[in-house]
Scaffold this motif. Structure first.
Motif, short mmCIF file in Angstrom:
data_model
loop_
_atom_site.label_atom_id
_atom_site.label_comp_id
_atom_site.label_asym_id
_atom_site.label_seq_id
_atom_site.Cartn_x
_atom_site.Cartn_y
_atom_site.Cartn_z
N VAL A 3 -25.90 23.57 -35.20
CA VAL A 3 -26.40 23.48 -33.84
C VAL A 3 -25.81 22.21 -33.23
N ASN A 4 -25.52 22.25 -31.94
CA ASN A 4 -24.98 21.07 -31.27
C ASN A 4 -26.13 20.33 -30.59
N ILE A 5 -26.37 19.11 -31.02
CA ILE A 5 -27.41 18.26 -30.43
C ILE A 5 -26.73 17.02 -29.88
N ASN A 6 -26.79 16.86 -28.57
CA ASN A 6 -26.21 15.68 -27.90
C ASN A 6 -24.76 15.46 -28.32
N GLY A 7 -23.98 16.53 -28.41
CA GLY A 7 -22.55 16.43 -28.70
C GLY A 7 -22.20 16.33 -30.18
N LEU A 8 -23.19 16.36 -31.06
CA LEU A 8 -22.94 16.30 -32.50
C LEU A 8 -23.24 17.65 -33.14
N ASN A 9 -22.34 18.12 -34.00
CA ASN A 9 -22.58 19.35 -34.75
C ASN A 9 -23.45 19.02 -35.95
N ILE A 10 -24.62 19.61 -35.97
CA ILE A 10 -25.63 19.31 -36.97
C ILE A 10 -25.82 20.51 -37.88
N HIS A 11 -25.71 20.26 -39.18
CA HIS A 11 -25.97 21.30 -40.18
C HIS A 11 -27.47 21.38 -40.42
N TYR A 12 -27.99 22.62 -40.43
CA TYR A 12 -29.39 22.82 -40.80
C TYR A 12 -29.53 24.17 -41.49
N GLU A 13 -30.61 24.32 -42.19
CA GLU A 13 -30.92 25.57 -42.87
C GLU A 13 -32.31 26.01 -42.43
N LYS A 14 -32.46 27.30 -42.27
CA LYS A 14 -33.73 27.88 -41.82
C LYS A 14 -34.07 29.03 -42.76
N SER A 15 -35.31 29.05 -43.25
CA SER A 15 -35.72 30.14 -44.13
C SER A 15 -37.21 30.39 -43.98
N GLY A 16 -37.64 31.56 -44.41
CA GLY A 16 -39.05 31.91 -44.39
C GLY A 16 -39.53 32.39 -43.04
N GLN A 17 -40.83 32.65 -42.97
CA GLN A 17 -41.47 33.11 -41.74
C GLN A 17 -42.83 32.46 -41.62
N GLY A 18 -43.23 32.25 -40.41
CA GLY A 18 -44.53 31.64 -40.13
C GLY A 18 -44.37 30.47 -39.19
N LYS A 19 -45.38 29.64 -39.14
CA LYS A 19 -45.33 28.45 -38.29
C LYS A 19 -44.22 27.53 -38.79
N PRO A 20 -43.57 26.79 -37.87
CA PRO A 20 -42.45 25.94 -38.28
C PRO A 20 -42.88 24.71 -39.08
N LEU A 21 -42.11 24.42 -40.11
CA LEU A 21 -42.24 23.23 -40.93
C LEU A 21 -40.86 22.60 -41.02
N VAL A 22 -40.74 21.33 -40.63
CA VAL A 22 -39.45 20.64 -40.64
C VAL A 22 -39.48 19.59 -41.74
N LEU A 23 -38.44 19.60 -42.59
CA LEU A 23 -38.31 18.66 -43.69
C LEU A 23 -37.23 17.64 -43.33
N LEU A 24 -37.60 16.37 -43.24
CA LEU A 24 -36.69 15.29 -42.85
C LEU A 24 -36.34 14.45 -44.08
#
Length: 120
Positions: A3-24
């Protein structure tokens, strides 16, 4: 995924279903640090794991970033990808500052359901 955030290409992974949980992840880590947690949590949540700018396979920021830059980036990532209430698990002192800031920022208050803070 990228995904491009503020001009930077950011790698992320998304899995599962339900309410969002973000791991930092913490300093010097990337999405791989949460492999075991992801396997568990994806049974109950839509889990987002990202490589912060300068880590993993995400772009380097154009100049060295401060913690405030990472706070701003995290807000932009959450606003672009989650669009609703989210739970967060943060690792490391820098991520503790990010989630603490996000938890108590009035403008973001309704955006976040809860924040689970941990120090790694």
């Amino acid at each position: 995924m990228k995904v491009n955030i503020n001009g930077l290409n950011i790698h992320y992974e998304k899995s599962g279903q339900g309410k969002p949980l973000v791991l930092l992840h913490g300093w010097g880590c990337d999405t791989k640090i949460f492999k075991a947690l992801n396997a568990h949590f994806q049974q109950y949540f839509t889990v987002y794991r990202l490589d912060f700018p300068g880590f993993g396979t995400s772009d380097l920021p154009p100049i060295p970033w401060t913690n405030d830059d990472y706070v701003d980036f995290t807000k932009a990532f959450l606003e672009q990808l989650t669009k609703n209430q989210v739970s967060i698990i943060g690792m490391g002192q820098g991520k503790l500052r990010i989630v603490t800031h996000l938890d108590y920022t009035d403008a973001m208050h309704e955006h976040f359901l809860k924040v689970l803070k941990s120090i790694g």
